[in-house]
Design an enzyme around this catalytic site. Structure first.
Site, mmCIF file in Angstrom:
data_model
loop_
_atom_site.group_PDB
_atom_site.id
_atom_site.type_symbol
_atom_site.label_atom_id
_atom_site.label_comp_id
_atom_site.label_asym_id
_atom_site.label_seq_id
_atom_site.Cartn_x
_atom_site.Cartn_y
_atom_site.Cartn_z
ATOM 1 N N ASP A 209 0.848 -1.199 0.000
ATOM 2 C CA ASP A 209 0.000 0.000 0.000
ATOM 3 C C ASP A 209 0.880 1.244 0.000
ATOM 4 O OD1 ASP A 209 -2.256 1.803 0.488
ATOM 5 O OD2 ASP A 209 -3.350 -0.012 0.984
ATOM 6 N N HIS A 232 2.133 1.943 -3.240
ATOM 7 C CA HIS A 232 1.269 2.915 -3.895
ATOM 8 C C HIS A 232 1.847 4.318 -3.908
ATOM 9 C CE1 HIS A 232 -2.461 0.107 -3.171
ATOM 10 N NE2 HIS A 232 -1.482 -0.462 -3.834
#
Ligand SMILES: *[C@@H]1O[C@H](CO)[C@@H](O)[C@H](O)[C@H]1NC(C)=O
Ligand SMILES: *[C@@H]1O[C@H](CO)[C@@H](O)[C@H](O)[C@H]1NC(C)=O
Ligand SMILES: *[C@@H]1O[C@H](CO)[C@@H](O)[C@H](O)[C@H]1NC(C)=O
Length: 392
Positions: A209, A232
């Site tokens: 993430d 991310h």
């Protein structure tokens, strides 16, 4: 002569104090053994160290140790060091955790130094097992920690965010390594919220993430020499989902490298925010990108999983944002996206020395902007607001 003996006496007393300020979890007093659960030994060692009126040090020596959870609370009477040399492991099954939302945590501690080369291993194996439920257990939580240093430690396979920083002030992370597989969900590297004066330096983060994410109330945040990927990317937000969010103000991201991340440098706010919000004085400088999706991205319509019933404009005001000396390769043809709010257009956005290339086959290099009039300096045509999707 008498003076001499008084001096020796003081020397002995102070030596005794220095020795008694080390609290080794494996000492006879605490009884922790390698390859066993040291939850109680650590709690006792922390209790005594925290009560010490001299600077104290808790030691977890080399070896593997297990704990079901450790919430180490202050305030302590003096500065406190926690030297983790060993490999700390969480239970594989989160039902054995003492708290469901955190594994190791520090609360209300001033002048903490956590260091030692050791590893906090959350033992998340969900990415290997599609039937296993993910939990909320953060590997390392810092709540209301001040004037502290987290240095030379590793966080591995957290069951949720790796490090969560809440209500902290003047905390530096240095030489921290955070590792989780690319397909492990919600495993953000470092999340900061409602904190002031947080520095992250020489840190390497690869997760499933966000690399680093900043929630509301993050102020005076500095990231230097951070390496991200996979994951991310570096994210301000998401902001504007809740009532009464504090401003994000004063963020410097400098000399960082992102490799194979889904996004690069992103500011994201929810549409239809319930209250007015602020994100200001955010500067990205000297950033290298290697095969990064959406390298430069202001997204004021952030709404993952189509949760938003209607797309009302965001009421988070973004202002004074610069992207300077951003170079490398994009994994998506739209390399620059500045999609601001139609209700509160972005103010004072500048792009300088942007040199990003795209070599994929999904189109040619381009950019899109809406509700923003950026200042461009040495930005080639396709990267300088080439299109506006809301204008025909
Ligand atoms: C910030 O914390 C460090 C310890 O990590 C300390 O040395 C320094 O004095 C603190 N700075 C301020 C302004 O309190
Ligand atoms: C990054 O690290 C290098 C080498 O360790 C150092 O020379 C440089 O000053 C650092 N840059 C920043 C912006 O912190
Ligand atoms: C940037 O960081 C990298 C990685 O730590 C380092 O090798 C390099 O020297 C730094 N460069 C500058 C200009 O700070």
């Amino acid at each position: 002569m008498a003076g001499h003996w008084i001096f020796v006496f003081f020397l002995l007393v102070s030596t005794a104090k220095v020795q008694s300020s080390v609290f080794d979890v494996t000492s006879a007093a605490y009884g922790g053994k390698p390859n066993s659960d040291i939850t109680q030994a650590l709690a006792n060692a922390w209790r005594d160290a925290c009560a010490s009126t001299w600077p104290a040090k808790v030691v977890i020596p080399q070896g593997t140790y297990y704990t079901r959870g450790a919430i180490l609370q202050g305030p302590c009477k003096a500065p406190i060091d926690v030297q983790v040399q060993g490999n700390f492991k969480a239970p594989l099954d989160s039902k054995y955790l003492t708290k469901q939302d955190s594994w190791v945590g520090f609360q209300y501690v001033d002048r903490l130094t956590l260091y030692g080369g050791g590893t906090f291993d959350g033992q998340n194996n969900c990415y290997k097992n599609k039937y296993c439920k993910t939990t909320q257990a953060v590997n390392l939580r810092l709540d209301f920690v001040t004037n502290s240093m987290i240095r030379d430690i590793t966080s591995l396979d957290s069951k949720n965010f790796h490090i969560n920083v809440l209500g902290c002030r003047n905390v530096t992370f240095q030489y921290v390594t955070i590792t989780a597989p690319e397909d492990s969900i919600n495993t953000d590297g470092i999340h900061i919220g409602r904190s002031f004066g947080i520095t992250i330096d020489h840190t390497t983060i690869g997760t499933g993430d966000d690399c680093i994410s900043l929630g509301d109330g993050s102020q005076r945040i500095i990231m230097t020499n951070v390496t991200c990927g996979p994951g991310h990317g570096i994210s301000i937000g998401s902001l504007g989902k809740y009532q009464s969010e504090d401003p994000v103000a004063g963020v410097l991201v400098k000399n960082c490298t992102l490799t194979n991340t889904q996004n690069g440098l992103r500011i994201k706010t929810w549409p239809g925010s319930p209250a007015f919000g602020i994100a200001t004085h955010i500067h990205f400088q000297d950033i290298a990108m290697v095969n990064v999706g959406n390298p430069i991205f202001i997204d004021q319509q952030y709404c993952p999983y189509s949760q938003c019933a209607q797309i009302a404009p965001s009421t988070v005001q973004i202002s004074s944002v610069t992207f300077a000396n951003i170079k490398g390769t994009s994994a998506t043809p739209i390399a620059v996206q500045l999609m601001c709010s139609r209700k509160l257009p972005c103010q004072n956005v500048g792009l300088e020395d942007i040199d990003i290339t795209y070599s994929g086959d999904k189109g040619s290099l381009t950019s899109q902007c809406a509700y923003v009039k950026p200042q461009f300096t040495r930005v080639a045509n396709p990267l300088a607001c080439a299109t506006n999707p809301f204008k025909s």
